[in-house]
Design a protein around this motif. Structure first.
Motif, PDB file in Angstrom:
ATOM      1  N   SER A  77     -52.144  95.244 -49.482  1.00 36.95           N
ATOM      2  CA  SER A  77     -51.665  95.735 -48.193  1.00 36.95           C
ATOM      3  C   SER A  77     -51.870  94.659 -47.149  1.00 36.95           C
ATOM      4  O   SER A  77     -52.940  94.029 -47.094  1.00 36.95           O
ATOM      5  N   VAL A  78     -50.859  94.415 -46.331  1.00 39.56           N
ATOM      6  CA  VAL A  78     -50.977  93.477 -45.222  1.00 39.56           C
ATOM      7  C   VAL A  78     -50.460  94.167 -43.961  1.00 39.56           C
ATOM      8  O   VAL A  78     -49.468  94.897 -43.998  1.00 39.56           O
ATOM      9  N   GLN A  79     -51.163  93.951 -42.859  1.00 40.48           N
ATOM     10  CA  GLN A  79     -50.853  94.661 -41.618  1.00 40.48           C
ATOM     11  C   GLN A  79     -50.921  93.686 -40.454  1.00 40.48           C
ATOM     12  O   GLN A  79     -51.853  92.883 -40.357  1.00 40.48           O
ATOM     13  N   VAL A  80     -49.930  93.758 -39.572  1.00 38.49           N
ATOM     14  CA  VAL A  80     -49.916  92.974 -38.337  1.00 38.49           C
ATOM     15  C   VAL A  80     -49.949  93.950 -37.170  1.00 38.49           C
ATOM     16  O   VAL A  80     -49.135  94.879 -37.099  1.00 38.49           O
ATOM     17  N   PHE A  81     -50.898  93.730 -36.265  1.00 36.00           N
ATOM     18  CA  PHE A  81     -51.122  94.635 -35.145  1.00 36.00           C
ATOM     19  C   PHE A  81     -51.039  93.836 -33.855  1.00 36.00           C
ATOM     20  O   PHE A  81     -51.713  92.813 -33.713  1.00 36.00           O
ATOM     21  N   ASP A  82     -50.209  94.288 -32.911  1.00 38.67           N
ATOM     22  CA  ASP A  82     -50.042  93.555 -31.650  1.00 38.67           C
ATOM     23  C   ASP A  82     -50.289  94.480 -30.470  1.00 38.67           C
ATOM     24  O   ASP A  82     -49.788  95.607 -30.420  1.00 38.67           O
ATOM     25  N   LYS A  83     -51.078  93.987 -29.518  1.00 41.15           N
ATOM     26  CA  LYS A  83     -51.362  94.711 -28.272  1.00 41.15           C
ATOM     27  C   LYS A  83     -50.753  93.917 -27.123  1.00 41.15           C
ATOM     28  O   LYS A  83     -51.150  92.781 -26.855  1.00 41.15           O
ATOM     29  N   TRP A  84     -49.763  94.520 -26.434  1.00 37.54           N
ATOM     30  CA  TRP A  84     -48.994  93.836 -25.406  1.00 37.54           C
ATOM     31  C   TRP A  84     -49.243  94.524 -24.068  1.00 37.54           C
ATOM     32  O   TRP A  84     -48.867  95.680 -23.876  1.00 37.54           O
ATOM     33  N   ILE A  85     -49.901  93.828 -23.155  1.00 36.09           N
ATOM     34  CA  ILE A  85     -50.177  94.375 -21.827  1.00 36.09           C
ATOM     35  C   ILE A  85     -48.924  94.231 -20.971  1.00 36.09           C
ATOM     36  O   ILE A  85     -48.412  93.117 -20.778  1.00 36.09           O
ATOM     37  N   GLN A  86     -48.450  95.338 -20.441  1.00 36.12           N
ATOM     38  CA  GLN A  86     -47.237  95.329 -19.632  1.00 36.12           C
ATOM     39  C   GLN A  86     -47.544  94.833 -18.214  1.00 36.12           C
ATOM     40  O   GLN A  86     -48.660  94.992 -17.706  1.00 36.12           O
ATOM     41  N   SER A  87     -46.525  94.217 -17.594  1.00 34.37           N
ATOM     42  CA  SER A  87     -46.674  93.666 -16.233  1.00 34.37           C
ATOM     43  C   SER A  87     -47.894  92.763 -16.151  1.00 34.37           C
ATOM     44  O   SER A  87     -48.675  92.804 -15.185  1.00 34.37           O
ATOM     45  N   TYR A  88     -48.058  91.961 -17.179  1.00 35.24           N
ATOM     46  CA  TYR A  88     -49.231  91.089 -17.262  1.00 35.24           C
ATOM     47  C   TYR A  88     -49.183  90.021 -16.174  1.00 35.24           C
ATOM     48  O   TYR A  88     -48.152  89.399 -15.909  1.00 35.24           O
ATOM     49  N   ASP A  89     -50.305  89.812 -15.531  1.00 36.15           N
ATOM     50  CA  ASP A  89     -50.452  88.772 -14.512  1.00 36.15           C
ATOM     51  C   ASP A  89     -51.836  88.160 -14.697  1.00 36.15           C
ATOM     52  O   ASP A  89     -52.842  88.858 -14.584  1.00 36.15           O
ATOM     53  N   ARG A  90     -51.897  86.878 -14.972  1.00 38.84           N
ATOM     54  CA  ARG A  90     -53.193  86.231 -15.202  1.00 38.84           C
ATOM     55  C   ARG A  90     -54.112  86.362 -13.996  1.00 38.84           C
ATOM     56  O   ARG A  90     -55.340  86.383 -14.125  1.00 38.84           O
ATOM     57  N   ASP A  91     -53.499  86.492 -12.801  1.00 35.46           N
ATOM     58  CA  ASP A  91     -54.311  86.648 -11.592  1.00 35.46           C
ATOM     59  C   ASP A  91     -55.026  87.995 -11.543  1.00 35.46           C
ATOM     60  O   ASP A  91     -55.930  88.181 -10.717  1.00 35.46           O
ATOM     61  N   ASP A  92     -54.636  88.935 -12.412  1.00 36.89           N
ATOM     62  CA  ASP A  92     -55.384  90.192 -12.488  1.00 36.89           C
ATOM     63  C   ASP A  92     -56.806  89.959 -12.983  1.00 36.89           C
ATOM     64  O   ASP A  92     -57.684  90.789 -12.759  1.00 36.89           O
TER      65      ASP A  92
END
Length: 492
Positions: free
Chosen positions: A372-387
């Motif tokens: 079994s192989v699994q890829v998991f991605d967490k994507w922060i919406q409206s990402y701003d590094r200044d946050d």
């Protein structure tokens, strides 16, 4: 032989009670683990010292009474205080006395009725399960997006115990399932009335300086009086608030699928900092750990693909208002994450391939091997590094817009499945680091199981005691914590 007045006779009757509808089983289990590295927090060399000597008794009982089917599961856990634990405890008592880290065996020891519920079928289409129970949603294994109805207890074994049921924290729920065969599926309605203990909400981590505290926090009890508290009554995360969800599960065109909505609590705690309070002032001197409420919308799909002879699964979850801590350089970098709380929507996706590999001629296995192989991605919406969002409270590394993790499992079988090696690996593709877990389980008859396992971590950055850093991500917190573990189980 009569046992008393009115006592019925027969193997299925005891003291007048029909036992033919009663079953009890369970296990007795023992763990022993050893440090394979020397954690730098202690002045002694802890390599090869036992880090855990633990025993458990679990009882699982079923009873049928008329239209009701009852289930009860209880478990008692007890630990021996190893020299290594005693050294960590002494450091906690010297530096941060009065918290749970001052008595580690008391923290690890527990006894509870983990599950107690009844099933009732009102009609041939409508079923109820009422009481303390576990509900599993989603398709993921190591890193969960949809399987967040419950929190997990990671204090004594981190995420490494192979059976998730042993770490999941059951809740008091009303679980209603309505079968609708005309539409090829069923509707599940989940209500949590808010009757649980506060500590049953969200994930619980080693924040008290024990063996699974992230480096360099062993021997530092952040839950000691005067530092941080856990607040389950915060206005944005009150454990007494009812929560719940709805899920449609079906099968169409050879594809299993589900569509779900869930209102629950941020499983991972965030800090309501005393320096930047969120909605209300914290009780702790530095702040409170809280679990704000969140809303999730999820879709899962799974099906067999003949062209590659594999089962493909996917999970897509949109989380509204997930809570994060901010301040990578707060207080000169001494208190990263204590700059407040910021909420962001998050899109999490998982894709998994499950396949049987024919390795008999190559590795001498007795039958096809599971892969079994699994890829998991967490994507922060409206990402701003200044946050200035931190990935981990107490560590200075900023979180990235995407955090992508890959895991794989290969299971082998020998001697009629009596010897079962397994290799589990995982890596953080965004930040580096990961784990390698080779193990083997020996099946000895119907009752005995012996598991040997090595828990090995690698990383691109780690935080040393007293260091101001900017590069410690998830697996850097497991630095110098490699373990060798043996687990013996007697089932009955």
């Amino acid at each position: 032989m009569a046992l008393g007045s009115g006592v019925a006779h027969g193997a299925d009757e005891i003291l007048g009670w029909d036992t033919s509808n009663f079953r009890i089983g369970g296990y007795v289990r023992a763990w022993t683990s050893f440090n394979l590295q020397n954690p730098p927090e202690t002045p002694e060399d802890d390599r090869w010292d036992p880090s855990m000597v633990r025993g458990s008794l679990m009882l699982d009982a079923d009873l049928k009474t008329g239209p009701l089917y009852w289930k009860a599961i209880g478990r008692a856990d007890a630990e021996y205080k190893t020299d290594y634990l005693e050294r960590l405890e002494d450091q906690n008592q010297a530096a941060t006395p009065g918290g749970p880290g001052s008595d580690l065996t008391d923290t690890y020891n527990q006894g509870e009725l983990r599950e107690f519920y009844f099933d009732y079928s009102a009609t041939d289409r409508v079923r109820f399960r009422v009481g303390k129970q576990q509900v599993v949603w989603g398709e993921t294994d190591f890193f969960r997006a949809m399987d967040v109805v419950h929190g997990f207890d990671y204090r004594w074994r981190s995420f490494l115990e192979p059976e998730s049921d042993e770490l999941r924290k059951p809740l008091i729920l009303v679980d209603t399932t309505i079968d609708i065969p005309e539409a090829g599926g069923s509707l599940q309605l989940l209500l949590r009335p808010g009757l649980d203990r506060d500590k049953d909400i969200g994930n619980t981590y080693d924040l008290f300086g024990g063996r699974w505290a992230l480096q360099p926090n062993k021997g530092i009890d952040f839950l000691a009086p005067g530092l941080l508290t856990t607040n389950h009554d915060h206005s944005d995360g009150d454990a007494d608030d009812p929560t719940g969800g709805v899920r449609w599960s079906g099968f169409a065109g050879g594809i299993g699928y589900s569509i779900a909505y869930l209102k629950t609590f941020n499983n991972d705690p965030v800090v309501n900092s005393a320096f930047a309070p969120y909605k209300e002032a914290p009780e702790g001197t530095l702040g409170d750990f809280i679990h704000p409420e969140i809303d999730l919308f999820g879709v899962t799909l799974n099906g067999y693909v003949p062209s590659i002879d594999s089962v493909l699964s996917t999970e897509i979850v949109y989380t509204k208002d997930a809570a994060f801590n901010v301040g990578t350089n707060f207080f000169g970098g001494a208190l990263p994450g204590f700059g407040g709380i910021k909420k962001k929507d998050v899109l999490q996706t998982m894709v998994r391939l499950d396949k049987n590999l024919n390795l008999q001629s190559l590795l001498g296995t007795q039958r096809p091997s599971f892969f079994s192989v699994q890829v998991f991605d967490k994507w922060i919406q409206s990402y701003d590094r200044d946050d200035d969002i931190v990935e981990l409270v107490g560590f200075g590394a900023p979180i990235k817009e995407h955090t992508t993790l890959l895991t794989a499992i290969l299971g082998l079988n020998y001697k009629n499945d009596s010897i079962n090696p397994m290799l589990a690996v995982g890596t953080d593709l965004s930040n580096g680091g990961g784990f390698v877990i080779p193990s083997v389980e020996f099946v000895m008859g119907d009752s005995w199981r012996l598991r040997a396992e090595a828990d090995l971590f690698f990383h691109d950055g780690q935080k040393e005691p007293g260091e101001i850093e900017r590069d410690t991500h998830l697996f850097g917190g497991f630095a110098n914590n490699n373990q060798l573990l043996f687990r013996l189980t007697r089932q009955f």
